[in-house]
Design an enzyme around this catalytic site. Structure first.
Site, PDB file in Angstrom:
ATOM      1  N   CYS A   1     -52.289  55.543   0.080  1.00 50.19           N
ATOM      2  CA  CYS A   1     -51.819  54.321  -0.576  1.00 50.19           C
ATOM      3  C   CYS A   1     -52.603  53.124  -0.054  1.00 50.19           C
ATOM      4  O   CYS A   1     -52.692  52.101  -0.703  1.00 50.19           O
ATOM      5  CB  CYS A   1     -50.318  54.127  -0.402  1.00 50.19           C
ATOM      6  SG  CYS A   1     -49.694  54.663   1.169  1.00 50.19           S
TER       7      CYS A   1
ATOM      8  N   GLU B   1     -41.378  52.457  -0.162  1.00 54.27           N
ATOM      9  CA  GLU B   1     -42.816  52.221   0.001  1.00 54.27           C
ATOM     10  C   GLU B   1     -43.520  52.812  -1.210  1.00 54.27           C
ATOM     11  O   GLU B   1     -43.384  53.997  -1.470  1.00 54.27           O
ATOM     12  CB  GLU B   1     -43.340  52.924   1.257  1.00 54.27           C
ATOM     13  CG  GLU B   1     -42.705  52.466   2.543  1.00 54.27           C
ATOM     14  CD  GLU B   1     -43.222  51.133   3.024  1.00 54.27           C
ATOM     15  OE1 GLU B   1     -44.355  50.754   2.629  1.00 54.27           O
ATOM     16  OE2 GLU B   1     -42.501  50.455   3.759  1.00 54.27           O
TER      17      GLU B   1
END
Lengths: 1022, 1022
Positions: free
Chosen positions: B816, B782
């Protein structure tokens, strides 16, 4: 199995059938009410008569309910799971070589917590824990005693003494030879020899008898005293559905000496009827051989026919016509049929029509219908009614009365050791009676025992209903036609797990029209062979400068076709086409994409014979393997289409008010499909179809060995309407074109199936993210295997031998799933290996286009040389135990199938993937060592275990490290959806082709959250 | 939403409640049957009286069914979907700046094929296609006219004229100021100013009136003519549940001038009651400010209380006690409550107890109960009954009769423009009546209009039942207590999608005890701060030579703890421990593994305050963010545990008789977990818990920035009973220890969350397969994001402004998922940006431990310097539109939150991930360009779109390229299971943390096929 109930077992002589409504002339069913009434009253009369005589004869020994044996039978009738466990235990028992082993298995089967035991049984079993030795021996004695009730054993003196006793009781006999499944030509020879020996033995005895048995005397005269039942399957080990000619030839050659001897001795030969797959062959063989001048009038002969088969009426009429034509008064033994479970299950597994009637009462009704046909044709054929059912018997007698057939002009047949009161009653009534007497060893007889036990405990069996369950006479004598009318049709197929997908059935090669199609397709292919197969870019065919020939490995002079050889520039053009086409394809609704793949599947079905012909000639697959590859390709298209239809509908992640949360799936983009030659259609189609269904565009790079089959797939994509650019066909050298595409920043994923070496290289390439690449490159990677199967000391060798032969040598070992390392427990080793090598030696080797050949050529000269070199190395590492004979043909790429034994775990033979017909065998001292050996590999693809120990089966399930584990069956032949296929370690990335999660590899998940509250007002669910 | 039916809407004055059974003394419910009977007959008497007077007054204008407007209302009552679409259209209407836009939206909302239209409406709508200009204008006029029925508008002259008209009709008024949601301090100032202006305006008018309105005259004297309703939420933009003190201070400071002016003018100030979240604050503010000496006796004041709240009885009694104590005769306006949908939905979304009664009749009953309390306490408080329900009114009158309360000593309140016949009847009866009169612009008033429309069309609303549906008087006057007894309790929570998992609720910081817990935990943490946190190998704590301090980013002098620094040797030891432990852990049943993780979750719940305190001090998260991180960690444990329980049961692949085919899942082996600091507990826990649940053993390598929180997780693993070696804790430098482990052949998988740069490097490393490695190394990856949100020209700015502020600046942009690129449609740009920048400027910046601070420090000095450099570059690339003020503290790592506008797509600002409180704004000329801008990124993580155009919403759903798309809400704060989180392109590998497929990343599928046929006998399903 449907639900949790077992399929009902219909006993051997205990079966049934609805009258065919398609035949209005059929008399048994379409009789007028008055006629029915008359016959029914006759049936009841005879029935009551028989029952009253039975009452005085008492209950058969099995139902007297004394001792542990009777307690177990009683319990088995009450508890289905216990019955399964008990009968499985009985099945394994003869293979157990020590009392300790018997005790261990008994505990494993019946000590299982799921097994519901009566208090008495539980106590008895607990005791076993204490003194296993004693108990084990006792149990074996019990079961042996039980078996002795139904079998005559293998001692000549005992056999003749028993037959003499029957003779003295006015009971005729037919003798059946019990034996293991014949898996080799050696075993077939032995079986034939046993028939000959038995004829001699029995003739020696019967010739001593002062007068003929009363049951062998009819109004027409005397019937032979010596009556032998033979099984066709025992006479040839390589019966192949696609090659009945060879089977007829081979069985005939073993039958003729038997028939000659029978003729010489004045004996009667009966053909038993076995599974449905052998039925047409058996009928054909019977008519053929008894039409031969030598046997046209002698020996006396007959055959069995099974009333549970839907075909049986037509078959019976065929036999009657033949008998009339030949003027050969043969005997037809009408039985109900003993393999109902098996026939039903196998047909369902293959998605074939179920050949047997669903309802017990249907079979009973059909038995009655066929009885009438037999009695009506008493001039042409002699009837033998094989049944323990008083209703069926009474019906015969009543119909005989109606038709004026003398009761001495037909006979009844019953099994040795069963239904004694009925036998006694029939003898009292002056009927002729013959007992079916199995002889042979206990071990191969155990299957027979289990079948008898099932029959005796079946919920639908006449015997259990009569003697154990106390059904009323009224019930027992009911007209089965009336019962059929009352009952719901039985569900023939289990409820589908997936209503959107059904597997493509394999071709039933026992049907001659199917065989003809393949032969015609091969002829047709040969007329257009050797064409050029261009690239396809944007649905346009593009020729190249270079063309690579693809040859028939069984004859390298035969060029099947030429494959275009793409340059880097053409690969780039294909990539550009894919990139241009993909966005529109991604936007095409999942259902429309799926519909195109379903169309591809239907085109493959249309072209099935032609595709099989190509497989046979280009890849050297035999007929069955060729068909399996095409069927799997069809399955992949349909399955991924069905799965994509599901994934095309967004899935709610969580139910929450005021907010909609849905997971969608997006295609990944552009993929390169790199496929191997060993499943030239299926694997290529599978990877491509999955990628395409998911909305990606692909570059298809098939193997150099099978480009012609691959180009057919591309043609079908176009024919099915796949938009230009979605699939592009790029044959060419892997080292340049393949490598260029895999590393390309504009490629989003690679789906690869092939060798470990190439796989690792691509995996590494995919790890690098060159500038300009949109995302992390996804790699779907299926590599090799070095697969093991364990044969436990209690394995069913009939199954283990044939399963391992097929797994090791099927398609010349050219399967990543192939059995490469066979691990045999020491206890069983010698026995297993003897049968196994004999079975291997019986395999037919030659061009794949000849349907009886099991082993064909390897794929190429290069593969041949590589495998031969491996064999040479193997000779230095292990013992060459057997090697096959290959056809002498310098233009063909044959490799002799080879078995090495004493293969050490450190050897290359044991460790390296060979991908050819080479099997390594290693002996293991116990199951622990067997597991350790099996797991000692860098691969983890398939694995197998043949065992009848519940504990060892559970251990194998828990401990054998592989992606696909098979218990008590072959380890190849995974079926789409049923056995999602793929492994891990160096066998692959843990993906499962044909599995429910496979499409996810080609998709990206996307979650869309929408606030549905506006001004505090939550609308109805969006 | 539960099922497909909308939550019923209970109108503002139209709500209901079961009497509290926990209070046996409560009189309204526990009245004796005789007393009930007496009151009930009184209720019926008054009811009939009112109804008979209403009959002569006619039907309210809205229900007269003339014209398109009435046809639409009529249809809305018949069709739920049409109603939703219509009201959503009404909601968006005022923001539409051209008739063409109006026409387009009308078609999008009502032209939808799913919308069921009457023939007349369909025709009218079709016509709109032809002449959108004309039609659009017409529709706007229609809706404006509709709105005018309920609002007084914003023209001073019109306002005073209307109030004068009411005065002349003997109707008193209270004026409410309609307005947008206050999102900034500027807006709060403006709102306060409008209250002051309005007071002046109205005083000018009322002072001219010759005599007091009759409805303002009670038996005790005259009540102020000028009555103003104020909303607390309008007076401070930064109300934070965890910081009520600041909210009290800020609202008080804006209220005081209003109260002073009211005092001066003799006006009455009423506090409206808004959402439940503001209820305690409003009560507290009311009591506090009217206890201040300056306002202890003047101005006259009151507040609203909502009978639909389960708390309302206790709250009312609290107000009465306070009034008695203060000797302040305040007015209580008893209403039923207008936010039923909202309160229900929000509580369900947060898994909080639902604060409102489920049944309409329960609220009605509670209204009656509270009415009695008010009447019984008429000496202490003045009652105002806000209802349009004749039954509720009649009940008040009957109870007043019973209690001997003069009908002039309380008043009724009704909404302007509604229920005219009832008003007329009450005036005839001599009751006092006040109308609630909203003033203000059409645009912000639309929410009010929608609410009124909902009330008028509600299936449960009194008005619709009376005037549109023709319910009988008998029905309309029924005792709500009797109705409650008859009805099934309403399902308060929607049926769980996943019965095995519930999300951890966020802390409700409006509860003071919850705030106290955090404060105490911070104090406690400070007493034991600065400890050393060793490695953990095999559940043993291992100290190292080097220790790295971890500091409070708001005060770098405060060392939160020291992290051990592993060497390669220690990393190897941890790896060996994991390898030794993994096989046993893999064999541990999935249920037992899950139970340990569930135990970890419960320990985290136990330690929630302490964990939050650590998050606040070590990572600089504010209270809400800290709590969210802990809750998410709890969710991950419970969710993966639940999912593993499912996967632990083998799944049947296909139903086939005679063969069992089951898919199992095996753990992959040993994993390295590399986690970031930004969700220091949740992400670390998520990756670890998934790996562990799946049966793997792990090496946990947390970030250097947040090792202390990470070490708490490790402690909890041990406390929960995780066997030694299954999780090992390896803090240390990523460049040595991390890199070593990632490349290690004995590591089977890596789960990484972090930057793109590191992620790509690990991905590449994982691609290489060093000798000795068992399989292909799996990488769960990720990475970053550069997330966009589009603000469409018709967006609801109230929601867009606050949602974008939270998404861009929440946790200082250290997410994020953070909003990094805001794309605003040109049409809306100026209006939006003005409010947006003002809202940004209102954010409170300072140490996270102060609960009112929204913005804290960035994580480290290094991050601060990096982000400041980015700002400097940004100044050269774009226009700095706004920058926040940060506290002056050289020991803290603050970065001023910054907004750049006119950001060109080619700039670094637009393209590179910043991971700080920096927002780039770009103007888009149309939706096409907005989509293109949003998709112009190498990342694809989150995205958002604020729009009220159904077509544009569908386009965003189809075209915005990101892993998580959010429509009409903020783009951060994904919740486990609800919003499976993760992206693709350079944002990650397409995995979804907290999603149903996530565990598959840590597992290998394995299919076990067992032949269940033995001797042709298919046992019951294995």
């Amino acid at each position: 199995m449907s639900g949790t109930t077992a399929l009902a077992c219909h006993g051997y002589f205990e079966e049934l059938s609805r009258v065919s409504t398609s035949n209005p002339a059929s008399m048994a069913s379409r009789r007028s009410p008055s006629q029915t009434a008359g016959v029914e009253s006759g049936v009841r009369g005879w029935g009551e008569n028989i029952f009253s005589r039975m009452d005085t004869a008492g209950t058969p020994s099995l139902f007297t309910k004394k001792g542990l044996q009777a307690a177990m039978m009683d319990w088995a009738m009450r508890d289905e799971h216990f019955k399964t466990q008990l009968f499985r235990f009985v099945d394994v028992l003869p293979s157990l070589t020590s009392a300790g082993e018997v005790s261990r298995h008994l505990k494993e089967y019946l000590g299982d917590e799921q097994v519901n035991l009566s208090a008495g049984l539980r106590t008895a079993l607990k005791a076993a824990t204490g003194a296993s030795w004693l108990f084990g021996a006792g149990v074996k004695a019990q079961v042996t005693a039980m078996a002795r009730q139904f079998m005559l054993g293998d001692d000549s003196k005992e056999i003749v003494a028993t037959l003499r006793r029957l003779h003295d009781e006015d009971i005729a006999f037919t003798v059946d030879v019990l034996g293991e499944t014949v898996v080799s030509e050696t075993e077939a020879d032995n079986y034939a020899a046993r028939y000959l020996d038995l004829l001699s033995l029995l003739a020696g005895e019967t010739s001593k008898w002062p007068q003929p048995c009363k049951s062998n005397v009819s109004s027409r005269g005397t019937i032979p005293q010596l009556n032998l039942s033979v099984k066709i399957s025992a006479l040839y080990s390589q019966i192949h559905p696609a090659d009945p000619e060879t089977a007829i030839e081979k069985t005939s050659s073993r039958l003729r000496p038997i028939l000659r001897k029978a003729k010489e001795l004045g004996a009667f030969i009966n053909f038993d009827m076995e599974s449905y797959a052998l039925k047409d062959l058996t009928l054909h063989l019977f008519k053929t051989i008894f039409s031969e001048p030598e046997f046209a009038s002698e020996p006396a002969c007959g055959l069995a026919m099974q009333a549970y088969l839907k075909d049986s009426e037509a078959d019976l009429k065929g036999v009657i016509s033949w008998a009339r034509l030949q003027r050969h008064h043969v005997t037809v033994r009408l039985v109900k049929g003993a393999y109902w479970d098996y026939e039903t299950v196998i047909a369902q597994q293959k998605e074939w029509p179920i050949p047997v009637f669903g309802l017990k009462a249907e079979t009973d009704a059909n038995f009655e219908k066929l009885s009438v046909i037999l009695l009506e044709n008493a001039d042409a054929v002699e009837a033998a009614f094989g049944t323990h059912n008083v209703r069926s018997i009474a019906h015969v007698l009543a119909q005989a009365d109606r038709l004026g057939v003398n009761h001495r002009d037909f006979e009844f047949q019953m099994l040795y050791g069963m239904a004694e009161p009925i036998k006694s009653a029939l003898l009292q009534l002056g009927c002729r009676l013959r007992e079916y007497c199995p002889v042979g060893e206990l071990l191969p007889g155990m299957a027979y025992l289990v079948r008898r036990l099932l029959e005796n405990t079946s919920n639908e069996g006449f015997l259990a209903n009569t003697f154990a369950k106390g059904a009323s006479r009224e019930q027992l004598l009911r007209d089965p036609n009336a019962m059929v009318a009352e009952q719901e049709p039985r569900h023939r197929t289990s409820p589908a797990t997936n209503p959107m997908f059904r597997n493509e059935p394999p071709i039933d090669f026992t049907i001659s029209a199917e065989r003809e199609k393949i032969l015609a397709a091969i002829r047709e292919l040969r007329q257009q062979i050797g064409r050029k197969h261009p690239l396809v870019i944007n649905n346009k065919y593009i020729s190249t400068r270079d063309w690579l020939p693809s040859t028939n490995p069984a004859n390298q002079n035969e060029i099947v076709g030429y494959a275009a050889q793409a340059s880097i520039a053409e690969a780039e053009a294909a990539l550009a086409a894919a990139r241009a086409a993909q966005p529109d394809w991604a936007r095409t609704p999942a259902g429309e994409r799926s519909a195109i793949l379903e169309k591809v599947a239907s085109l493959m079905r249309r072209d099935k014979a032609a595709l099989c012909a190509l497989e046979i000639l280009e890849s050297g697959k035999n007929w069955t393997e060729a068909d399996a590859d095409v069927a799997e390709a069809i399955d992949f298209c349909n399955f991924y289409a069905a799965e994509m239809r599901k994934l095309g509908k967004p899935q709610r992640t969580q139910q929450v008010p005021g907010e909609s949360n849905l997971q969608h799936w997006l295609p990944r983009g552009i993929g390169v499909i790199i496929a191997p030659w060993n499943f030239p259609l299926a694997i290529l189609t599978g990877m491509s179809a999955a990628a395409i269904a998911a909305g990606n565009a692909v570059l298809i790079k098939p193997s150099d060995q099978t480009p012609v089959i691959a180009s057919r797939l591309m043609d079908l994509f176009i024919e099915a309407g796949l938009p230009a650019g979605v699939a592009n066909f790029v044959t060419g050298p892997g080292s340049t074109v393949g490598a260029h595409l895999v590393a390309h920043p504009k490629v989003d994923f690679v789906a690869f199936t092939g060798s470990k070496e190439v796989g690792l290289k691509i995996w590494e390439t995919a790890g690098r993210t060159p500038p300009g690449q949109v995302g992390l490159k996804k790699m779907i990677c299926e590599m090799g295997g070095k697969n093991s199967a364990i044969v436990d000391s209690d394995a069913d060798l009939d199954e283990a031998v044939s399963g391992c032969i097929a797994s090791a040598f099927g398609y010349q070992g050219h399967k990543c799933s192939e059995l490469s390392r066979l691990i045999v427990l020491a206890d069983n080793y010698d026995k297993f290996m003897e049968r196994f090598i004999a079975a291997a030696a019986s395999m037919r080797i030659g061009p794949a286009e000849m349907p009886g050949n099991v082993i064909g050529p390897v794929i190429s000269r290069e593969a041949q040389q590589r495998i031969l070199k491996t064999i040479a190395i193997g000779r230095t590492e292990a013992k060459l135990a057997w090697q096959g004979q290959i056809p002498e043909n310098p233009n063909a790429c044959y490799v002799p199938p080879t078995i090495f034994t004493d293969v050490p775990p450190a050897s290359r033979l044991f460790r390296e993937e060979i991908f050819g017909p080479i099997l390594s065998v290693t002996k293991a001292k116990d199951f622990d060592e067997a597991l350790a050996l099996a797991n000692d590999s860098e691969f983890a693809l398939t694995g197998g275990c043949y065992s009848r120990s519940p504990v060892n089966i559970e251990r194998a399930k828990a401990e054998l490290v592989c992606g696909n584990l098979y218990i008590n069956r072959g380890i190849t032949g995974a079926i789409v959806e049923r056995q999602p296929f793929g492994g891990f370690k160096m066998s692959g990335g843990g993906t499962k082709a044909g599995g429910r999660e496979y499409l996810q590899n080609f998709l990206l998940p996307r979650v869309i959250t929408e606030n549905c509250l506006r001004r505090g007002f939550a609308a109805a669910e969006e």
